[in-house]
Write an enzyme that holds these catalytic residues in place. Structure first.
Site, PDB file in Angstrom:
ATOM      1  N   GLU A 176      86.882  44.517  -4.334  1.00 36.17           N
ATOM      2  CA  GLU A 176      87.034  44.828  -2.919  1.00 36.17           C
ATOM      3  C   GLU A 176      87.436  43.636  -2.058  1.00 36.17           C
ATOM      4  O   GLU A 176      86.878  43.445  -0.973  1.00 36.17           O
ATOM      5  CB  GLU A 176      85.723  45.430  -2.414  1.00 36.17           C
ATOM      6  CG  GLU A 176      84.510  44.475  -2.409  1.00 36.17           C
ATOM      7  CD  GLU A 176      83.720  44.414  -3.704  1.00 36.17           C
ATOM      8  OE1 GLU A 176      84.296  44.702  -4.771  1.00 36.17           O
ATOM      9  OE2 GLU A 176      82.534  44.063  -3.651  1.00 36.17           O
ATOM     10  N   HIS A 201      85.896  53.901  -3.778  1.00 40.62           N
ATOM     11  CA  HIS A 201      84.803  52.937  -3.967  1.00 40.62           C
ATOM     12  C   HIS A 201      85.147  51.589  -3.318  1.00 40.62           C
ATOM     13  O   HIS A 201      84.372  51.064  -2.521  1.00 40.62           O
ATOM     14  CB  HIS A 201      84.537  52.767  -5.465  1.00 40.62           C
ATOM     15  CG  HIS A 201      83.475  51.770  -5.793  1.00 40.62           C
ATOM     16  ND1 HIS A 201      82.180  52.129  -6.061  1.00 40.62           N
ATOM     17  CD2 HIS A 201      83.511  50.420  -5.879  1.00 40.62           C
ATOM     18  CE1 HIS A 201      81.461  51.048  -6.302  1.00 40.62           C
ATOM     19  NE2 HIS A 201      82.252  49.989  -6.205  1.00 40.62           N
ATOM     20  N   GLU A 202      86.314  51.063  -3.656  1.00 39.37           N
ATOM     21  CA  GLU A 202      86.665  49.735  -3.118  1.00 39.37           C
ATOM     22  C   GLU A 202      86.863  49.793  -1.605  1.00 39.37           C
ATOM     23  O   GLU A 202      86.480  48.867  -0.885  1.00 39.37           O
ATOM     24  CB  GLU A 202      87.912  49.184  -3.819  1.00 39.37           C
ATOM     25  CG  GLU A 202      87.821  49.092  -5.348  1.00 39.37           C
ATOM     26  CD  GLU A 202      86.564  48.449  -5.889  1.00 39.37           C
ATOM     27  OE1 GLU A 202      85.934  47.635  -5.182  1.00 39.37           O
ATOM     28  OE2 GLU A 202      86.178  48.769  -7.034  1.00 39.37           O
ATOM     29  N   HIS A 258      83.586  49.631   0.182  1.00 44.75           N
ATOM     30  CA  HIS A 258      83.021  48.280   0.289  1.00 44.75           C
ATOM     31  C   HIS A 258      83.395  47.609   1.618  1.00 44.75           C
ATOM     32  O   HIS A 258      82.749  46.635   2.009  1.00 44.75           O
ATOM     33  CB  HIS A 258      83.525  47.396  -0.854  1.00 44.75           C
ATOM     34  CG  HIS A 258      82.680  47.439  -2.093  1.00 44.75           C
ATOM     35  ND1 HIS A 258      81.329  47.170  -2.096  1.00 44.75           N
ATOM     36  CD2 HIS A 258      83.012  47.683  -3.391  1.00 44.75           C
ATOM     37  CE1 HIS A 258      80.868  47.255  -3.346  1.00 44.75           C
ATOM     38  NE2 HIS A 258      81.866  47.572  -4.143  1.00 44.75           N
ATOM     39  N   GLU A 262      76.375  47.626  -4.228  1.00 44.27           N
ATOM     40  CA  GLU A 262      76.980  48.636  -5.116  1.00 44.27           C
ATOM     41  C   GLU A 262      76.353  50.024  -5.001  1.00 44.27           C
ATOM     42  O   GLU A 262      77.066  51.026  -5.067  1.00 44.27           O
ATOM     43  CB  GLU A 262      76.969  48.148  -6.565  1.00 44.27           C
ATOM     44  CG  GLU A 262      77.793  46.883  -6.799  1.00 44.27           C
ATOM     45  CD  GLU A 262      79.275  47.015  -6.446  1.00 44.27           C
ATOM     46  OE1 GLU A 262      79.769  48.158  -6.330  1.00 44.27           O
ATOM     47  OE2 GLU A 262      79.935  45.965  -6.282  1.00 44.27           O
ATOM     48  N   ASP A 297      76.007  38.042 -13.570  1.00 42.27           N
ATOM     49  CA  ASP A 297      76.702  39.098 -14.286  1.00 42.27           C
ATOM     50  C   ASP A 297      75.722  40.021 -15.012  1.00 42.27           C
ATOM     51  O   ASP A 297      76.003  41.208 -15.196  1.00 42.27           O
ATOM     52  CB  ASP A 297      77.617  38.430 -15.316  1.00 42.27           C
ATOM     53  CG  ASP A 297      78.945  39.122 -15.402  1.00 42.27           C
ATOM     54  OD1 ASP A 297      79.505  39.418 -14.328  1.00 42.27           O
ATOM     55  OD2 ASP A 297      79.408  39.361 -16.528  1.00 42.27           O
ATOM     56  N   TYR A 336      74.357  50.316  -9.399  1.00 42.21           N
ATOM     57  CA  TYR A 336      75.319  51.329  -8.952  1.00 42.21           C
ATOM     58  C   TYR A 336      74.677  52.707  -8.849  1.00 42.21           C
ATOM     59  O   TYR A 336      74.704  53.346  -7.799  1.00 42.21           O
ATOM     60  CB  TYR A 336      76.489  51.417  -9.946  1.00 42.21           C
ATOM     61  CG  TYR A 336      77.439  50.237  -9.899  1.00 42.21           C
ATOM     62  CD1 TYR A 336      77.115  49.037 -10.521  1.00 42.21           C
ATOM     63  CD2 TYR A 336      78.656  50.308  -9.247  1.00 42.21           C
ATOM     64  CE1 TYR A 336      77.978  47.947 -10.500  1.00 42.21           C
ATOM     65  CE2 TYR A 336      79.537  49.227  -9.217  1.00 42.21           C
ATOM     66  CZ  TYR A 336      79.190  48.058  -9.850  1.00 42.21           C
ATOM     67  OH  TYR A 336      80.047  46.998  -9.814  1.00 42.21           O
TER      68      TYR A 336
HETATM   69  N1  BES Z   1      82.593  44.465  -6.736  1.00 41.29           N
HETATM   70  C1  BES Z   1      82.730  45.241  -7.912  1.00 41.29           C
HETATM   71  C2  BES Z   1      83.195  44.444  -9.088  1.00 41.29           C
HETATM   72  C3  BES Z   1      82.296  43.279  -9.455  1.00 41.29           C
HETATM   73  C4  BES Z   1      80.923  43.380  -9.409  1.00 41.29           C
HETATM   74  C5  BES Z   1      82.858  42.103  -9.866  1.00 41.29           C
HETATM   75  C6  BES Z   1      80.127  42.280  -9.753  1.00 41.29           C
HETATM   76  C7  BES Z   1      82.067  41.025 -10.225  1.00 41.29           C
HETATM   77  C8  BES Z   1      80.696  41.111 -10.166  1.00 41.29           C
HETATM   78  C9  BES Z   1      83.665  46.428  -7.688  1.00 41.29           C
HETATM   79  O1  BES Z   1      83.557  47.003  -6.441  1.00 41.29           O
HETATM   80  C10 BES Z   1      83.291  47.493  -8.663  1.00 41.29           C
HETATM   81  O2  BES Z   1      82.197  47.972  -8.575  1.00 41.29           O
HETATM   82  N2  BES Z   1      84.203  47.839  -9.559  1.00 41.29           N
HETATM   83  C11 BES Z   1      83.977  48.872 -10.550  1.00 41.29           C
HETATM   84  C12 BES Z   1      84.608  50.172 -10.133  1.00 41.29           C
HETATM   85  C13 BES Z   1      83.732  51.142  -9.447  1.00 41.29           C
HETATM   86  C14 BES Z   1      84.455  52.460  -9.234  1.00 41.29           C
HETATM   87  C15 BES Z   1      82.396  51.376 -10.087  1.00 41.29           C
HETATM   88  C16 BES Z   1      84.668  48.459 -11.817  1.00 41.29           C
HETATM   89  O3  BES Z   1      85.474  47.544 -11.788  1.00 41.29           O
HETATM   90  O4  BES Z   1      84.400  49.073 -12.839  1.00 41.29           O
HETATM   91 ZN    ZN Z   2      81.735  48.030  -6.213  1.00 42.81          ZN
END
Ligand code: BES
Ligand code: ZN
Length: 647
Positions: A314, A338-339, A342, A361, A416, A424
């Site tokens: 995002e 989703h993005e 954010h 999330e 991570d 989520y």
């Molecule tokens: N912000 C996240 C990606 C992220 C989280 C990167 C933590 C690094 C550390 C992004 O918004 C996200 O949640 N992406 C998901 C997609 C979503 C539809 C669940 C993904 O990339 O799978």
């Molecule tokens: Zn996200």
């Protein structure tokens, strides 16, 4: 990895929390002799993943000047930081602490006059601390009384963990190199010396020089075409946390989608991208109606080369997405919802530390499903919710109980580790439970006012809980008891008041699964009108044991091996691996070498690593594919395949 394998030492946490209005002080045990239950949850507002001490000196603006060198795989230039000094540091000498990792720091200087640059600069007193695993090294700078602007001249390392440098052959166009960053959670420090904590916000301006013909884009106001001289300038006037710093450089084309929404992609992809994301302006209308105005100017989407490790990221004003959501039928665009969401939950109101990640999330998944409900109807968003619940149940079964609390304890670990379905999906179900308990109307008003009242602030779990108590519970003891807030936030698994989800569309799928299990041939099943999500339910629900004949029967009837839908292909590949379905192997190899999205790579490599024959195949494929993966993905897959031994 360039960080030294030092034994992990406890971080020196700053003495004072960067406490916004909303954050409640950590409760102290009153009288331990009469209270046998010591407070089990300590929710600090200090960030255990940053060396910064923002209570003393905090960064409020960044001026970044960078040259992008594809030959040496380095970014080189200067970060000039305007700082605000707090408390005693306001008058006296003070210390500015920045996060860095694998940066080559060349000089730290002050302008000859505070805030004024006339060419004469004096060298600062500065030092780099010992490297700490995941965190890198603290850059400590002594600020003389009055100094409010610091310049850091530096270069990034060719192995900088945030950056992926791609050869032309690793792009869709095949002719130009490509570079992109991924800063979340704590990788911004590998390309910018900064207070790399989501508790600190700053505005930024940038000047980025790239090779002729390429365009640079950032999480800021962007150009739509490459400049003639390779110099691109950027402005981000709204304050953002460091994890939202982003840069991409490549051969990219822009397409306007109307309503201040647009898309950038490589030329061979731009038409497909413009079609796929054509509904984004409607998403914007829906989300603004629910939660108030979009506060960031434009909303553009950048489709990256397939090496991008996430589905989406995002980055403000410019969401980064994987090309694997270009299904051709708009069936995977809930990721864009989703993005986009954010822009409220995360970018506007930001988790203060990575222990509070669910505030980003969980809220965003809730908003995403509300947007999809507006666009596609309740039966659609309920399919998304049920698939999410299935993921969550799997994760709860796999994770240590403590990692299934909404509030996390990630000290000493890579943030991570907290990026699981718990933040989520448990986060989603918590908000949905609140909505269902107090009613949608009340909950919508509550959420809108939450975003409004905390706009452009960082916030902590306790801050949200205090707001909940004040604005929603408002002294209603019966309601408080119903909500079981503690069980959600600091307890394991799914509490007893978790909402139930039902889906008539999935009931239909389940009936066909039952028929298939009882011997009905694949071609005889009733699958008419099924969309991607019904197929995902079907693929996930197939029995663990399938005969060779059944695999062939399914593939012949539905062509799963050849599907262009990445989510369906991923679900099918589990069966291909589990059943050693050799006709699927070439597609499996192509999938694993053709994209770097961790969500797909991790489960497939994990499954392949479970048996010797498929493990050998995984190692062979990984050896070829690894240079095209981002560090986010290689870190995960290295561990699965024990790459230090196998590689
Ligand atoms: N912000 C996240 C990606 C992220 C989280 C990167 C933590 C690094 C550390 C992004 O918004 C996200 O949640 N992406 C998901 C997609 C979503 C539809 C669940 C993904 O990339 O799978
Ligand atoms: Zn996200």
């Amino acid at each position: 990895m360039p960080t030294l394998p030092t034994s992990f030492r406890r971080l020196l946490v700053p003495a004072l929390a960067a406490c916004a209005l909303a954050c409640a002080p950590t409760e102290e045990a009153t009288d331990s002799s009469t209270d046998p239950e010591p407070p089990s949850v300590e929710r600090a507002t200090t960030d255990v993943h940053s060396f910064a001490t923002p209570d003393e000196v905090s960064v409020r603006h960044l001026d970044l000047t960078l040259a992008v060198d594809f030959e040496t795989r380095r970014l080189e230039g200067r970060a000039s930081l305007d700082v605000t000094r707090h408390g005693e540091a306001a008058q006296d000498a003070a210390t500015l602490v920045l996060d860095t990792r694998d940066l080559d720091i060349q000089a730290v200087t002050f302008g000859s006059e505070n805030g004024v640059e006339d060419g004469a600069e004096t060298e600062a007193t500065w030092s780099l601390g010992e490297p700490v695993e995941f965190l890198g090294r603290a850059l400590t700078i002594e600020l003389p009384a009055g100094a409010e602007r610091v310049h850091v001249d530096y270069a990034s390392s060719p192995d900088a963990a945030a950056l992926l440098w791609l050869e032309p052959s690793q792009t869709a166009g095949g002719e130009h190199p490509f570079l992109f960053t991924q800063s979340q959670a704590i990788l911004a420090r590998t390309w910018v010396p900064i207070q790399d904590t989501p508790g600190v916000r700053f505005t930024y301006d940038a000047t980025v020089t790239v090779p002729d013909g390429l365009i640079a884009l950032m999480s800021a106001e962007n150009p739509t075409t490459a400049s003639d001289d390779g110099v691109h300038t950027f402005r981000m006037p709204q304050p953002i946390p460091s994890y939202l710093l982003a840069l991409a450089v490549g051969d990219l084309e822009f397409r306007d989608l109307g309503g201040s929404v647009g898309v950038y992609a490589e030329p061979p992809v731009i038409d497909d991208a413009a079609y796929e994301f054509g509904e984004t302006p409607d998403m914007m209308t829906a989300v603004e109606a629910l939660y108030g105005p979009y506060r960031w100017g434009r909303y553009d989407i950048l489709v990256l080369p397939a090496g991008f490790p996430f589905g989406g990221m995002e980055n403000p004003r410019l969401t980064f997405v994987t090309p694997t959501i270009l299904a051709g039928d708009r069936s995977l665009v809930s990721l864009v919802a989703h993005e986009l969401a954010h822009s409220w939950s995360g970018n506007l109101v930001t988790n203060g530390t990575w222990n509070d990640f669910w505030l980003n999330e969980g809220f965003t998944v809730y908003l995403e499903r509300r947007i999809m409900e507006e666009l596609e109807g309740r039966d659609y968003s309920e399919m998304l919710a049920l698939l999410g619940l299935q993921d969550l149940e799997g994760s709860i079964a796999d994770l240590d109980a403590a990692d299934t609390h909404l509030y996390l304890h990630l000290e000493g670990r890579d943030p991570d580790d907290g990026m699981t379905d718990v933040a989520y999906e448990k986060g989603y179900f918590f908000l949905r439970m609140l909505e269902e308990t107090v009613g949608r109307e009340r909950f919508d008003a509550f959420l809108e006012s939450w975003f409004e009242s905390r706009a452009f602030e960082s916030t902590w779990t306790d801050g949200f809980l205090a707001y909940l108590e004040q604005e929603l519970i408002a002294g209603d003891q019966e309601l408080a008891a119903k909500l079981q807030v503690d069980a959600w936030v600091d307890g394991p698994g799914l509490p007893s008041n978790a909402p139930t989800v039902t889906s008539a569309r999935f009931d239909t799928v389940d009936a066909q699964l039952a028929a298939f299990a009882e011997g009905t041939g694949a071609a005889e099943l009733t699958t008419e009108g099924w969309t991607t999500h019904e197929w995902l339910r079907f693929l996930r629900g197939l029995p663990d044991e399938l005969s060779d004949e059944q695999m062939v029967d399914l593939d012949t009837a539905y062509g799963f091996t050849g599907t262009g839908n990445s989510e369906m292909l991923h679900a099918w590949m589990h069966h291909v691996i589990a059943h050693r379905y050799e006709p699927g192997y070439p597609a499996l190899e192509e999938f694993l070498t053709g994209m770097g999205r961790r969500k797909f790579l991790q489960p497939l490599y994990t499954r392949m690593a479970e048996a010797d024959d498929t493990r050998a195949m995984a190692v062979r494929i990984y050896r070829e594919a690894r240079p095209g993966y981002h560090s986010v993905s290689t870190n995960t897959i290295d561990a699965i395949l024990r790459w230090d031994e196998a590689g």
